[in-house]
Design an enzyme around this catalytic site. Sequence first.
Site, PDB file in Angstrom:
ATOM      1  CB  SER A 269      14.526 -11.572  96.655  1.00  0.00           C
ATOM      2  OG  SER A 269      15.235 -12.569  96.782  1.00  0.00           O
ATOM      3  CE  LYS A 270      13.793 -14.860 103.259  1.00  0.00           C
ATOM      4  NZ  LYS A 270      13.258 -14.987 104.537  1.00  0.00           N
ATOM      5  NE  ARG A 271      14.506 -18.667  99.350  1.00  0.00           N
ATOM      6  CZ  ARG A 271      13.683 -18.174 100.060  1.00  0.00           C
ATOM      7  NH1 ARG A 271      12.961 -17.043  99.722  1.00  0.00           N
ATOM      8  NH2 ARG A 271      13.484 -18.831 101.286  1.00  0.00           N
TER       9      ARG A 271
END
Length: 521
Positions: A269-271
């Site tokens: 995920s981008k997080r």
Amino acid sequence: MENKRVRLRFAPSPTGGLHMGGVRTALFSYLFAKKHHGDFILRIEDTDQTRYVKGAEEYIIEALKWCGIAPNEGVGFGDGPHAPYRQSERKELGIYARYAQQLIDGGHAYYAFDTSEELDAMRKRLEAAKVVAPQYNSVSRQNMRNSLTLSEDEVKKLMDTGTPYVVRLKVPRNEEIRFHDIIRGWVVVNSTQVDDKVLLKSDGMPTYHLAHIVDDIEMEISHSVRGEEWLPSAPSHVLIYRYLGLEDKMPLLAHLPLILKPDGNGKLSKRDKSGIPMFPLNWYDENTKETYVGYRETGFFPEAFVNMLGMLGWNPGTPQEIFSLEELTEAFSFERVNKSGAKFDPEKTKWFNQQYLRKKSDSELAELFKPILEEHLKGNQQARTRSPDYIEGVCKLVKEKSHFVSEFWEAGKYFFIAPANYDEKVISKKWNENSKTVFTKLIEEFNSLSSWDATTIHQAIVDTETKTTSKVDLQLLRVLTSGVAAGPSIHDMLALMGKEEIVKRLNAALEILSRAYGTKS
Ligand code: GLU
């Protein structure tokens, strides 16, 4: 297909910063295009106005440039024979409506007037009837308001009165759809699982499904490379080509494997919290007010980033891991792209950067280090004068243990500023009543040296040991001169700092420590 020019497009939607997965898609397309002396095209797929994000397009262009994988045709890269390359502008050409009309005329697409409430009600009905994946399809469409269920007059009336409608693909019931994917081989899907995708929305904009096909045809795309998330809609796309009578124009498909979290559990995920960026460049998300840190800003070299991405789901079939862009181009093939997801490895990502850092010359590194150094030394009166040779020398010594140039300061600040304190652990373990005598002698030996380099320094240490019949503890020597317990080779480090500085530091240290520890002189 044989004689078709190799033309690949990267077709991102400007809905935010370009995630590294997107960069990998661009990279693989670039590699294949270049390997086959073809074209690499940037097309901006901005038909979904609700998801349009300002600045995203510029970001994509800048990211591709930073990675060194610039398209030779397309938005931001001088356009080309198929301009415009933004779908919102291409709509003005009337191409999407024309192809949609062709599908309608051929009986393969139809008008649907259902409101969102009606669509919701349909979903609920199907759910209540225990339908696993409720969708608008060959069965459910029979109970909806569309040009297949309404009379011609009713349809005409609805259209004349301006009732909003969409155009949907008419997917047949229970038909086998087969297509070939260069990475996955043959894929067979029964049309019962395929929904009647919307092709034109009520605002007249085409959806991705129609738009990318029209553009791939018009732009003479030979290979369509995209993420695995598009695999489920590929059967619809195959039908669209078939119904347009253009199956021979269909690009070869390659669906890239997902990039997985480091533990292999789910999509990256981008997080992600591994501390390694997920975006090539810094990206500020206006909506959430979050800044996603970029590889560039973290101090990654673009070559290292690209090399790492290249190995994410592809392998050369040999143990070689370090590839320049040219080497990747030479070695790349879709046949060696894995079907299964590629695990992202944060440590390996740093390792790649380290390899490129080691390959850089000391003078290149010094150039990169200088601005960081200036920043840290600003206004510091005690800072030593810094000749270019000296800075290069520091880079040479600290680079071995670093992954990034940005770490050079922490690793080597004592080369520029004398220590203000000394590693407690080492001092408490190694400083004793004899230390002052030994180090005073060492200073004397140092002072008597007529040349100052690693060899003479070593000799002075040996001589001190002979004369005092004590060991010169090298770690203690390191701490007295640098303040810290570990670092590059002690002899090289002392040699670089210069005799005068070392003697000065040793004297200062002896004074402070004998006072602090009450050692007799
Ligand atoms: N606009 C699509 C995306 O951003 C492109 C997919 C494709 O390359 O066909 O994922």
